[in-house]
Design a protein around this motif. Structure first.
Motif, PDB file in Angstrom:
ATOM      1  N   VAL A  32      -3.677  -2.548   9.074  1.00  0.00           N
ATOM      2  CA  VAL A  32      -3.981  -3.218  10.346  1.00  0.00           C
ATOM      3  C   VAL A  32      -4.997  -4.323  10.115  1.00  0.00           C
ATOM      4  N   LEU A  33      -6.043  -4.013   9.307  1.00  0.00           N
ATOM      5  CA  LEU A  33      -7.050  -5.038   9.025  1.00  0.00           C
ATOM      6  C   LEU A  33      -6.407  -6.247   8.339  1.00  0.00           C
ATOM      7  N   PHE A  80      -4.568 -11.746   8.511  1.00  0.00           N
ATOM      8  CA  PHE A  80      -3.524 -12.766   8.365  1.00  0.00           C
ATOM      9  C   PHE A  80      -3.446 -13.614   9.625  1.00  0.00           C
ATOM     10  N   THR A 126      -4.132 -20.842   2.025  1.00  0.00           N
ATOM     11  CA  THR A 126      -3.041 -20.116   1.362  1.00  0.00           C
ATOM     12  C   THR A 126      -3.524 -18.842   0.678  1.00  0.00           C
ATOM     13  N   GLN A 127      -4.692 -18.927   0.024  1.00  0.00           N
ATOM     14  CA  GLN A 127      -5.179 -17.759  -0.714  1.00  0.00           C
ATOM     15  C   GLN A 127      -5.516 -16.613   0.240  1.00  0.00           C
ATOM     16  N   LEU A 136      -4.390 -16.178   3.274  1.00  0.00           N
ATOM     17  CA  LEU A 136      -3.145 -15.671   3.864  1.00  0.00           C
ATOM     18  C   LEU A 136      -2.477 -14.695   2.904  1.00  0.00           C
ATOM     19  N   GLY A 137      -2.401 -15.106   1.622  1.00  0.00           N
ATOM     20  CA  GLY A 137      -1.724 -14.264   0.631  1.00  0.00           C
ATOM     21  C   GLY A 137      -2.440 -12.939   0.459  1.00  0.00           C
ATOM     22  N   ILE A 138      -3.767 -12.999   0.351  1.00  0.00           N
ATOM     23  CA  ILE A 138      -4.518 -11.753   0.161  1.00  0.00           C
ATOM     24  C   ILE A 138      -4.340 -10.842   1.366  1.00  0.00           C
ATOM     25  N   LEU A 175      -2.002 -10.719   3.684  1.00  0.00           N
ATOM     26  CA  LEU A 175      -0.654 -10.161   3.811  1.00  0.00           C
ATOM     27  C   LEU A 175      -0.385  -9.171   2.681  1.00  0.00           C
ATOM     28  N   GLY A 176      -0.844  -9.534   1.474  1.00  0.00           N
ATOM     29  CA  GLY A 176      -0.663  -8.631   0.340  1.00  0.00           C
ATOM     30  C   GLY A 176      -1.382  -7.311   0.572  1.00  0.00           C
ATOM     31  N   PHE A 212       0.523  -5.172   3.155  1.00  0.00           N
ATOM     32  CA  PHE A 212       1.690  -4.473   2.599  1.00  0.00           C
ATOM     33  C   PHE A 212       1.268  -3.431   1.572  1.00  0.00           C
ATOM     34  N   ALA A 213       0.205  -3.747   0.802  1.00  0.00           N
ATOM     35  CA  ALA A 213      -0.244  -2.781  -0.196  1.00  0.00           C
ATOM     36  C   ALA A 213      -0.757  -1.517   0.488  1.00  0.00           C
ATOM     37  N   LEU A 271       0.383  -0.256   3.297  1.00  0.00           N
ATOM     38  CA  LEU A 271       1.587   0.499   3.626  1.00  0.00           C
ATOM     39  C   LEU A 271       2.145   1.183   2.382  1.00  0.00           C
ATOM     40  N   ALA A 272       2.226   0.398   1.278  1.00  0.00           N
ATOM     41  CA  ALA A 272       2.823   0.945   0.063  1.00  0.00           C
ATOM     42  C   ALA A 272       2.035   2.157  -0.414  1.00  0.00           C
TER      43      ALA A 272
END
Lengths: 258, 281, 562
Positions: free
Chosen positions: B19-20, B25, B35-36, B38-40, B42-43, B46-47, B49-50
């Protein structure tokens, strides 16, 4: 502000010049990148003669006539001498040095004195030290890709040539040195006289190289640049970091918890 | 079971991190979308969740220990016979061999006919491939200009420089790029096949291996190098290949200086530029 | 309950209950090497999602346009629309660069996962009958992945990819007799042609992905039909699958893998720059950049082009140019061998039987040797594609590196294959489970031993218990050395359960019994915890704040400078 070798690239030359002049106790001339004729001629030429005898004459000859160990220096022009000295390629210290940009051995003032001394060898002539600056970046980008990128790489990182030689990265070159290299064609590099690239075009190229060097925040806005070496390191990252992480995940998911 | 309780806490924490990350994001996006970041974010989302799902799947759910039967896929021979009979029995259209043959011929002929429009992939207004490959826009009298369009004079080409040229009006053609250099006549080992104007020669810029521009000029050794596969060509030997996978010399471009000193072509390249092909002359 | 009504509604219309029950109970082997195919599918999903977003901004045209945007060194330059829109995506579209880079990283991971999956299938013999057809479908998907990767890499019309496209064009030209026609028809004329960009685009975003999607479906349908193969182990037989059921365990783990792939793709996409086309500049036929390499999955072809000596063949006044042999020739041979491998191996071993139990790599030293040969060969080619970078890093002349690699590509694969062969035989002969545990005796046995497979130990003391649950359903359990395995399904009658048990373990005696201790009961329901409630509240607040912000922006038309 001392003569510290790790001063940032931009303006290092100017700082070095100021520091050098300060050490010699000379009145501070305006810090223009082009050699200024203001310092007393006799002092400069004396210093130049002395340095030349110490560091250059054994290979290049007393009057720049050259020898088996070093090429002729008569008529090469101030741009060439300044380029070789200010990029640390001369005087020679190691075998591979010619290819790489290094810290100069001499101070800015000493380099100026040496340039003057070598320029005094008959018959003189050769390309003068250009005044570079104020170029237009977009036009420089186009010119850079036409004239420079084949060897120095579109990213400015240099490229491999034949026989263990390579075209150097441009990340340490100052605008003046870029102008000198374009006009002189040091080493294997071709020279581009004003008939091929005008002074304005050289300014533009230098402006774009400055973007490649110093505008990294914007050019490498995608993140870690991987040395701007293209798809090969990208593939390595995909395999090692990307697939490596997924392999660890798969192992933890697949290993049977008992 | 305290292990299970700990696992639940960790999983909950991981989903909280998700959630955080998602909030991060959205906020990053709203604030200008670095970009960095955003990537972190979103990553991380998802991480989280994974990680949480992995822990859930491994710690809270039964793993392994189940068996599923796998019935034979092969049908009994009698059933296969029935299928064959249904397919090829007396009512089957396949029995009429002659008709089936004509049907196949008809369908096949449609198929062949429909191959013809594939030819339209290459416009009929263009010449046939071999003609296109064999000829370029260089012709007698065409001026040599720089890629920016400036005409080139003989005197522009100093010793040690290189000038990339294209025919006037054909800046973007793929097969035209050429280069001009001034050779050192004392080191010339083989006379250029396309001739020279004074000491100035012109060659195709395209590697004879795979067509890359051989734009790396080693001025002191008079060699052109290819950035793609490291072929090298010796300009003192009529641009003969001396290293790498290229097998043919660079084609020469016959040139002359006109009355005003501008360089013009005297004709096309001595051979087709770039990579070889079956009908290479 | 809502879910029950949903099941009933669906079943009334589609009759989904029986298929649904079978699907939920489907058993997946637990071994971690089975997950790379899934990684590939999830990477494909990431490609579809990010790629769809990219199509909204990309313009596949080489028509001249003036770039006007945030990338100052290109501002005002006339470039192709394809290039300009890619730079716009990277500099002027918010989050565009993240999605673009994530797409590219997903592509690299996608092909890598396919290759690892292929290696797993190869070394364990999973391609053997009855799975040859799926091997063919899989190899076809690999070729399509390479093709789509390359077209995607070429679409931005930048200097680096344009050079790569030119090499492909030259490679096609080199095909005897028909090469020039194929090249011109494919590219729409002599390179560079304005027709090429739209063709790359439609092939990249529609034709190839559509075929790929169909092939993935076919691949999965065949897996469902044939069910998974599995490694040998306790209770693993030719007529059963042992592992976790899809629901609940495997679905959760698979979702973890999906989100793991997405995490990797977006983390790389945000943190590691890939294909900065604005630095390379737009394609121009007279310009070059260096180092010039393609993406890794086609780099083996580029390495072969660098490695192959300058040999051109003249046939009756015609020319077979040098790139034909290393590019067209090697590519064709590679994929023909890949396609033919199941049949080649069957011809060699005369093994026509149907196999559900996989082999461990060591069980087939010959196959290990072939695989090791191929892996080493292509690894050397990949390294060759970076010979200029290696020359730069080591200071060794590039010609010297090339000469070394030319020798290595001939010698090293044989050496590695021989070593792998001996190691595999030693592992098979001895008791060591990993390479590290090999002893001298094992190696000796590997060098001198026979080619016979060790006789598989038959299953001694084993039995199947069958019981009736309190709710009148039936279940069975296999008890044997090393494991206890429960039937994946709950059966409605005894005959059904018995038939399943006899199919899974033919010839094993079945005894009826009372239900075992601890029959799984539905777990108690939980109220959402405080953390969940807090998180939900946070999301609500965030959405409300963002919504207010957006409203305020919309209501103030005169944009204040920030």
């Amino acid at each position: 502000m001392t003569d510290e070798p790790s001063t940032p690239r931009r303006g290092r030359r100017v700082l070095a010049a100021a520091a050098g002049l300060g050490v010699l106790g000379l009145p501070l001339a305006s810090p223009s990148p082009s050699p200024s004729p203001t310092p007393p001629r006799s002092a400069g030429s004396d210093r130049g003669t002395q340095l030349y005898q110490q560091s250059c004459a054994s290979c290049h000859g007393q009057q720049g006539e050259g020898s088996q160990r070093g090429p002729v220096l008569t008529g090469v022009g101030p741009a060439d001498v300044d380029f070789q000295l200010s990029t640390g390629r001369m005087p020679l210290r190691t075998e591979h040095q010619l290819q790489e940009h290094q810290e100069p051995v001499f101070s800015e003032a000493d380099i100026r004195a040496l340039v003057q001394h070598v320029a005094s060898f008959p018959p003189g002539g050769g390309p003068p030290i250009p005044t570079v600056g104020g170029g237009h970046t977009p036009s420089g980008r186009e010119l850079y890709l036409t004239y420079c990128s084949a060897c120095h790489s579109a990213a400015g990182v240099g490229a491999t040539l034949n026989n263990g030689r390579f075209a150097p990265s441009l990340f340490r070159a100052t605008p003046t040195q870029i102008g000198e290299a374009v006009r002189v064609g040091p080493g294997l590099m071709p020279a581009f006289p004003p008939a091929v690239l005008t002074d304005a075009q050289v300014n533009d190229i230098a402006a774009y190289v400055d973007v490649l060097q110093n505008d990294r925040g914007d050019l490498d806005r995608g993140g870690w640049s991987l040395g701007r070496l293209g798809p090969f390191p990208e593939g390595a990252v995909a395999w090692v970091l990307g697939l490596g992480a997924l392999l660890l995940l798969a192992r933890s998911l697949g290993s049977r918890a008992r | 079971m305290s292990g299970e309780k700990g696992a639940v806490r960790r999983i909950r924490l991981a989903f909280g991190v998700t959630v955080l990350g998602a909030v991060g994001f959205a906020v990053t996006y709203s604030l200008g979308a670095n970009t960095q970041l955003l990537g972190i974010s979103l990553g991380v989302a998802f991480a989280g969740l994974a990680y949480g799902l992995a822990a859930w799947g491994r710690r809270l759910l039964p793993t392994g220990g189940y068996v599923e039967q796998k019935p034979e896929l092969v049908a009994p021979p009698r059933r296969r016979d029935l299928l064959a009979e249904a397919m090829e029995g007396p009512e089957s259209p396949l029995g009429r061999r002659g008709l089936v043959g004509m049907l196949l011929l008809g369908a096949g002929s449609i198929g062949v006919a429909l191959l013809f429009p594939l030819r339209s992939l290459l416009s009929f207004r263009k010449p046939d491939p071999v003609t296109m490959l064999r000829h370029t826009a260089w012709d007698a009298g065409v001026r040599l200009v720089t890629p920016e369009g400036t005409p080139v004079r003989l005197t522009d080409i100093a010793r040690g420089t290189i000038q990339i040229v294209v025919p006037e009006g054909h800046r973007r053609d793929g097969d035209v790029p050429a280069f001009l250099v001034r050779l050192d006549p004392e080191r010339l080992r083989k006379e250029p096949g396309a001739g020279r104007v004074g000491d100035v020669v012109a060659y195709s810029l395209l590697c004879t291996h795979a067509g890359c521009p051989v734009a790396l000029y080693e001025q002191t050794t008079a060699r052109m190098l290819c950035p793609c596969h490291q072929s090298a060509f010796d300009l003192n030997r009529d641009a003969a290949p001396i290293a790498g996978p290229a097998a043919r010399p660079l084609p020469g471009l016959p040139i002359e200086a006109d009355a005003d000193g501008f360089l013009r072509a005297r004709g096309d390249f001595t051979s087709p530029p770039g990579a070889g092909f079956w009908s290479y002359p | 309950m809502i879910t029950r009504r949903l099941y009933r509604a669906l079943d009334a219309r589609l009759g989904t209950t029986s298929a649904g029950r079978t699907a939920l109970a489907k058993v997946f082997p637990d071994h971690w090497t089975f997950m790379f195919g899934e990684v590939a599918i999830y990477a494909f999903l990431a490609l579809l999602l990010t790629g769809t977003y990219l199509t909204l901004f990309f313009d596949p045209s080489t028509a001249d346009t003036v770039y006007d945007g945030a990338y100052q060194p290109l501002d005002g330059s006339t470039v192709s629309s394809a290039f300009a829109s890619t730079v716009t995506l990277s500099f002027d579209v918010r989050a565009g660069l993240l999605i673009r880079q994530a797409h590219h990283w997903a592509a690299l991971l996608f092909v890598a996962a396919i290759v690892v999956h292929l290696l797993r299938v190869f070394f364990t013999g999973a391609f053997r009958r009855p799975r040859e057809l799926n091997w063919v479908v899989g190899v076809t998907m690999l070729t399509l992945a390479l093709l789509n990767g390359f077209t995607g890499y070429s679409m931005p019309d930048d200097l680096l990819s344009g050079t790569g496209l030119r090499i492909i064009y030259s490679t096609v030209l080199s095909i005897p007799v028909v090469g020039s026609w194929i090249a011109m028809l494919a590219f729409g004329g002599e390179f560079p042609s304005d027709e090429t960009a739209p063709r790359l685009y439609i092939s990249h975003v529609l034709i190839v992905p559509a075929i790929f999607l169909a092939l993935i479906s076919l691949h999965l349908v065949m897996i469902i039909r044939q069910k998974h193969s599995q490694f040998p182990g306790p209770g693993r037989r030719e007529h059963n699958v042992v592992g976790s059921r899809l629901w609940p365990a495997y679905a959760v783990r698979s979702l973890s893998l999906l989100t793991g792939v997405l995490a990797a793709v977006f983390t790389l996409g945000g943190l590691v720059q890939i294909n900065p086309v604005w630095i390379y500049g737009p394609f121009h036929p007279a310009q070059a950049t260096s180092p010039a390499q393609p993406d890794w999955y086609v780099a083996w072809g580029d390495g072969a082009l660098r490695l192959f000596p300058p040999i051109e063949v003249h046939i009756a006044g015609h020319l077979v140019p040098a790139p034909f042999f290393p590019a067209v020739g090697l590519g064709t041979v590679t994929f023909l061998l890949l396609y033919a491998w199941p049949w080649l191996e069957r011809w060699r071993t005369a093994d026509k039987a149907s196999h559900q139990i996989l082999e461990r790599p060591r069980d087939r030293p010959g196959r290990v040797a072939v695989g090791a040969y191929a892996l080493t060969f292509f690894a050397v080619l990949l390294v060759t594609a970076a010979d200029d970078i290696l020359a730069r890093l080591t200071g060794i002349p590039v010609t010297g590196i090339l000469r070394t690699l030319q020798i290595l590509v001939l010698v090293l694969p044989f050496a590695v294959a021989a070593t792998a062969f001996v190691v595999a035989r030693s592992l098979r002969a001895g008791t060591a489970t990993t390479v590290g545990e090999l002893t001298r005796e094992d190696l000796h046995a590997g060098l001198t031993g026979s080619d016979e497979l060790p006789e598989e130990s038959r299953h001694p003391a084993e039995r199947i218990r069958l019981w009736r649950n309190p709710d009148d359903t039936w279940r069975w359990c296999w008890h044997g050395p090393g494991d206890d395995l429960t039937s994946n399904e709950v059966f409605l009658d005894r005959a059904e359960a018995l038939a399943a048990a006899r199919t899974a373990f033919p010839g094993v005696s079945v005894e009826q019994d009372g239900p075992p201790e601890g029959v799984v009961l539905p777990p108690p329901r939980h109220e959402p915890g405080p953390a969940t409630k807090a998180a939900a509240g946070l999301v609500w607040v965030a959405m409300a704040v963002l919504g207010r912000r957006a409203d305020r922006r919309r209501s103030s038309p005169s944009e204040a400078p920030e």
